[in-house]
Scaffold this motif. Structure first.
Motif, mmCIF file in Angstrom:
data_model
loop_
_atom_site.group_PDB
_atom_site.id
_atom_site.type_symbol
_atom_site.label_atom_id
_atom_site.label_comp_id
_atom_site.label_asym_id
_atom_site.label_seq_id
_atom_site.Cartn_x
_atom_site.Cartn_y
_atom_site.Cartn_z
ATOM 1 N N ARG A 179 -30.047 -9.092 89.225
ATOM 2 C CA ARG A 179 -30.149 -9.952 88.054
ATOM 3 C C ARG A 179 -31.541 -9.799 87.451
ATOM 4 N N ALA A 180 -31.590 -9.986 86.140
ATOM 5 C CA ALA A 180 -32.785 -9.639 85.364
ATOM 6 C C ALA A 180 -33.820 -10.748 85.458
ATOM 7 N N TRP A 181 -34.629 -10.675 86.510
ATOM 8 C CA TRP A 181 -35.674 -11.676 86.694
ATOM 9 C C TRP A 181 -36.593 -11.707 85.469
ATOM 10 N N ARG A 182 -36.941 -10.520 84.949
ATOM 11 C CA ARG A 182 -37.735 -10.436 83.723
ATOM 12 C C ARG A 182 -37.024 -9.521 82.735
ATOM 13 N N PRO A 183 -37.414 -9.548 81.438
ATOM 14 C CA PRO A 183 -36.576 -8.963 80.378
ATOM 15 C C PRO A 183 -36.333 -7.466 80.461
ATOM 16 N N PHE A 184 -37.220 -6.689 81.100
ATOM 17 C CA PHE A 184 -37.054 -5.240 81.133
ATOM 18 C C PHE A 184 -36.696 -4.746 82.541
ATOM 19 N N SER A 185 -36.077 -5.583 83.307
ATOM 20 C CA SER A 185 -35.648 -5.263 84.671
ATOM 21 C C SER A 185 -34.963 -3.894 84.708
ATOM 22 N N ARG A 186 -35.316 -3.076 85.733
ATOM 23 C CA ARG A 186 -34.759 -1.721 85.820
ATOM 24 C C ARG A 186 -34.347 -1.406 87.257
ATOM 25 N N VAL A 187 -33.056 -1.144 87.469
ATOM 26 C CA VAL A 187 -32.516 -0.838 88.798
ATOM 27 C C VAL A 187 -31.407 0.195 88.653
ATOM 28 N N VAL A 188 -31.385 1.166 89.566
ATOM 29 C CA VAL A 188 -30.341 2.191 89.579
ATOM 30 C C VAL A 188 -29.799 2.327 90.996
#
Length: 394
Positions: A314-323
């Motif tokens: 889940r997007a803790w901050r606005p530009f969260s990035r996970v693959v």
């Protein structure tokens, strides 16, 4: 405190961690027997734990010295079987410090060995840690780079504490181990936070097992045990290989740039009855705050299992990035897969991608609209150590 009160306290924290996963309990029970506990306390602990998990310890425990059965004149030390080559001699590049809670080498606590490492030393300080659970809070300051924790197996050696956001002045300070220095390395050891498992939405129950805030850290064959916010992958470039990571809510979180290879990610969120759509956990909560930050979490050849009904992130901050790439996912992953922290404005800025994943939880047909099914070109930057500049330092 008295033995009975101590026993009750230990039982509570043990049950808090092992209520959902008990494979480390034989190690824990063996460790308790090796401690210098008084007879009443040991009997209480063994009788309280053994019936729950099916192991029997007996009511006796090790003393530091005891009579040899064949020679009444000979005393036997608990240290007699200690590895004779530990610690090895200092070299031009490394110095080894030895930690054993029974007093068989230089230090009985991990923190004491860390404190003995030289400030800004150019040599690698290997802290060899014998089997056992070391119940202490450990901090590695930025002035002590190039430290290695060498355990005897992640099921045999652990550092544990029970700090929470409430008791520590915030989640960021609750870590059982906190690493602020660069070039930290850990092998074959576990990091545990044994605070009680909070319910979703509880205030102040977050409990970090380790916080990694230095650059160029690597973890090989390590375990991370906790519930909410287990692994604070805070900042810097980090590498995890063949690790076991357990938690419930946001159990890998932070704003680091990290590659996880061949890791097991195990949810201990409460089981959800069939047919119910409640969400009670998330694997990741990445904290990238702007498009200019080169951070993110990449998972390669991982496996996700356990209990609950959870999101991949889940997007803790606005530009969260996970693959996630080449990852096996069980059906505990909710069909939508991800969450924008209930803020639709983040849908345009987050980067959540999946590539060649498998298992019941990897079905992307009902994924949230902002989730990307990556093609070969899009996935390539996340698939090897170049993502973390590992060819320069790893």
């Amino acid at each position: 405190m008295g033995s009975k009160k101590t026993c009750l306290a230990v039982l509570i924290v043990v049950l808090a961690v092992f209520s959902s996963t008990n494979f480390m309990v034989p190690v824990l029970l063996s460790s308790l027997r090796d401690l210098s506990l008084d007879a009443e306390l040991f009997t209480c602990l063994s009788s309280g734990l053994s019936p729950l998990f099916g192991w029997h310890l007996g009511c006796h425990h090790h003393r530091h010295r005891h009579k040899h059965p064949d020679d009444s004149q000979r005393t036997v030390s608990i240290c007699d079987n200690f590895p004779p080559d530990i610690p090895p001699p200092e070299t031009n590049t490394t110095v080894t410090l030895c930690v054993d809670r029974n007093g068989c080498c230089n230090f009985t606590t991990v923190q004491a060995a860390v404190d003995a490492a030289g400030n800004f030393s150019q040599k690698r300080t290997v802290i060899w840690i014998n089997s056992g659970i070391y119940y202490e809070k450990v901090t590695i300051l930025r002035t002590r780079p190039n430290i290695t924790f060498q355990g005897q197996g992640y099921l045999s050696t652990a550092i544990a504490w029970n700090g929470t956001a409430s008791s520590s002045g915030g989640t960021f300070y609750s870590g059982s181990v906190q690493v602020f220095s660069n070039n930290f390395m850990a092998r074959n050891i576990s990091f545990m936070n044994i605070a009680p498992i909070p319910n979703p939405g509880d205030v102040g129950g977050q409990a970090v097992a380790i916080r990694i805030s230095g650059d160029q850290a690597s973890f090989w064959g390590c375990g991370f045990f906790g519930a909410q916010d287990t692994l604070h992958d805070d900042r810097g470039r980090h590498y995890f290989r063949d690790c076991y990571i357990q938690g419930s809510i946001d159990f890998i979180f932070g704003d680091a740039r990290s590659l996880y290879e061949n890791c097991q990610l195990i949810s201990i969120a409460a089981p959800v009855p069939p047919g119910q759509k409640v969400i009670n956990g998330a694997v990741t909560a990445h904290g990238r705050a702007s498009k200019d930050e080169n951070t993110g979490f990449a998972f390669m050849n991982a496996s996700i299992g356990g209990t609950g009904r959870i999101w991949l992130g889940r997007a803790w901050r606005p530009f969260s990035r996970v693959v996630f790439a080449f990852t096996t996912m069980t059906d505990i992953i909710a069909p939508e897969g991800w969450n924008d922290f209930n803020d639709a404005t983040r849908d345009q800025t987050i980067f959540y991608g999946e590539y060649n994943c498998s298992g019941a939880g990897a079905n992307m047909s009902l994924r949230a609209p902002y989730v990307q099914r990556l093609n070969d070109t899009q996935a390539l930057p996340f698939l090897n150590i170049s993502f973390i500049d590992g060819d320069q330092w790893l």
